[in-house]
Scaffold this motif. Structure first.
Motif, PDB file in Angstrom:
ATOM      1  N   PRO A   1     -74.721 -80.748  37.864  1.00 39.83           N
ATOM      2  CA  PRO A   1     -73.413 -80.405  37.316  1.00 39.83           C
ATOM      3  C   PRO A   1     -73.467 -79.204  36.327  1.00 39.83           C
ATOM      4  CG  PRO A   1     -73.858 -82.579  36.490  1.00 39.83           C
ATOM      5  CD  PRO A   1     -74.974 -81.993  37.325  1.00 39.83           C
ATOM      6  N   ALA A   2     -72.422 -78.156  36.468  1.00 40.59           N
ATOM      7  CA  ALA A   2     -72.319 -77.109  35.621  1.00 40.59           C
ATOM      8  C   ALA A   2     -71.905 -77.682  34.208  1.00 40.59           C
ATOM      9  CB  ALA A   2     -71.556 -76.009  36.105  1.00 40.59           C
ATOM     10  N   ASN A   3     -72.285 -77.223  32.894  1.00 40.04           N
ATOM     11  CA  ASN A   3     -71.922 -77.398  31.602  1.00 40.04           C
ATOM     12  C   ASN A   3     -71.948 -78.856  31.319  1.00 40.04           C
ATOM     13  OD1 ASN A   3     -70.903 -74.784  31.193  1.00 40.04           O
ATOM     14  ND2 ASN A   3     -69.076 -75.279  32.708  1.00 40.04           N
ATOM     15  N   ALA A   4     -72.954 -79.477  31.815  1.00 38.91           N
ATOM     16  CA  ALA A   4     -73.213 -80.985  31.577  1.00 38.91           C
ATOM     17  C   ALA A   4     -74.933 -80.991  31.173  1.00 38.91           C
ATOM     18  CB  ALA A   4     -72.950 -81.684  32.631  1.00 38.91           C
ATOM     19  N   PHE A   5     -75.035 -81.933  30.046  1.00 32.43           N
ATOM     20  CA  PHE A   5     -76.356 -82.346  29.823  1.00 32.43           C
ATOM     21  C   PHE A   5     -76.747 -83.588  30.450  1.00 32.43           C
ATOM     22  CE2 PHE A   5     -75.068 -79.892  25.874  1.00 32.43           C
ATOM     23  CZ  PHE A   5     -76.136 -79.485  25.780  1.00 32.43           C
TER      24      PHE A   5
ATOM     25  N   LEU B   1     -84.636 -82.632  28.321  1.00 33.87           N
ATOM     26  CA  LEU B   1     -83.176 -82.463  28.377  1.00 33.87           C
ATOM     27  C   LEU B   1     -82.754 -81.340  29.104  1.00 33.87           C
ATOM     28  CD1 LEU B   1     -80.437 -83.339  26.927  1.00 33.87           C
ATOM     29  CD2 LEU B   1     -81.202 -81.394  25.153  1.00 33.87           C
ATOM     30  N   GLN B   2     -81.795 -81.551  29.907  1.00 30.46           N
ATOM     31  CA  GLN B   2     -81.277 -80.348  30.828  1.00 30.46           C
ATOM     32  C   GLN B   2     -79.825 -80.075  30.651  1.00 30.46           C
ATOM     33  OE1 GLN B   2     -82.466 -81.364  35.140  1.00 30.46           O
ATOM     34  NE2 GLN B   2     -80.386 -80.818  35.655  1.00 30.46           N
ATOM     35  N   TYR B   3     -79.580 -78.716  30.737  1.00 31.63           N
ATOM     36  CA  TYR B   3     -78.194 -78.285  30.646  1.00 31.63           C
ATOM     37  C   TYR B   3     -77.778 -77.665  31.820  1.00 31.63           C
ATOM     38  CZ  TYR B   3     -74.149 -76.151  28.948  1.00 31.63           C
ATOM     39  OH  TYR B   3     -72.663 -75.614  29.112  1.00 31.63           O
ATOM     40  N   GLY B   4     -76.861 -77.795  32.836  1.00 30.36           N
ATOM     41  CA  GLY B   4     -76.607 -77.293  33.892  1.00 30.36           C
ATOM     42  C   GLY B   4     -75.764 -75.802  33.512  1.00 30.36           C
ATOM     43  N   ILE B   5     -76.326 -74.806  33.951  1.00 27.61           N
ATOM     44  CA  ILE B   5     -75.711 -73.501  33.579  1.00 27.61           C
ATOM     45  C   ILE B   5     -74.703 -73.258  34.948  1.00 27.61           C
ATOM     46  CG2 ILE B   5     -75.868 -70.937  33.519  1.00 27.61           C
ATOM     47  CD1 ILE B   5     -76.941 -72.479  31.095  1.00 27.61           C
TER      48      ILE B   5
END
Length: 178
Positions: free
Chosen positions: A29-33, A62-66
């Motif tokens: 998911p975009a804009n989600a950790f 830790l992953q952040y969706g661009i």
């Protein structure tokens, strides 16, 4: 030769980043950790094969969706290289571990399947204290859904005096949204 190999790998990673915007596999998911807690095992490569049999460790990623198919990652943890017996002396080789701190990316090119690349630094922990820190480069491929993440990768640790080694690793992680 090694510098040329590393520059080629960096060029491939950069090319993948720039030309992968047309992919529409919606897995992250975009804009989600997200946070993934993983257990890892592997087989040593390079000079590590001389004194060790396998590796075991754990990592937190830790992953952040661009976008829905591209994420940035931050990974840290530790790997222990289990020593084997020295046939000349009958004693075990010294035990050691690596503590990696890496930044990277995950690109989902089809639903649930991704390629990944990470780069960072690894600190070596020896029985008698701290060893050198090393450049840590790690390309991989994996499968992930909303809960599980399974990946295979090659992890390369290289130092200033050309004493490089690595491992072929398997990671099984449980992930959840933050």
């Amino acid at each position: 030769m090694k510098l040329l190999s590393k520059l080629t790998a960096a060029a491939l990673v950069t090319g993948t980043l720039f030309f992968s915007n047309t992919v529409k596999a919606q897995t992250t998911p975009a804009n989600a950790f997200r946070l993934g807690l993983g257990i890892e095992t592997g087989l040593p490569t390079g000079v590590a094969k001389i004194g060790t049999t396998f590796t075991l460790g754990g990592t937190a990623r830790l992953q952040y969706g661009i976008s829905n198919s591209f994420a940035l990652t931050y990974t840290m943890g530790g790997y222990h290289f289990f020593q084997k017996e020295n046939p000349a002396t009958g004693k075990r080789y010294p035990s050691y571990g690596e503590i990696p701190i890496k930044f990277g990316f995950k690109e989902f090119f089809v639903p649930s399947v991704y390629v990944a690349g990470e780069a960072g630094i690894a600190y070596e922990k020896l029985e008698e204290g701290w060893g050198p820190h090393r450049l840590d480069l790690s390309p991989g491929i994996g499968w992930a859904n909303k809960t599980w993440d399974v990946s295979v990768r090659y992890e390369n640790f290289s130092g200033a005096n050309q004493d490089y080694f690595g491992m072929v690793g398997l990671r099984l992680a449980y992930g959840f949204a933050l």
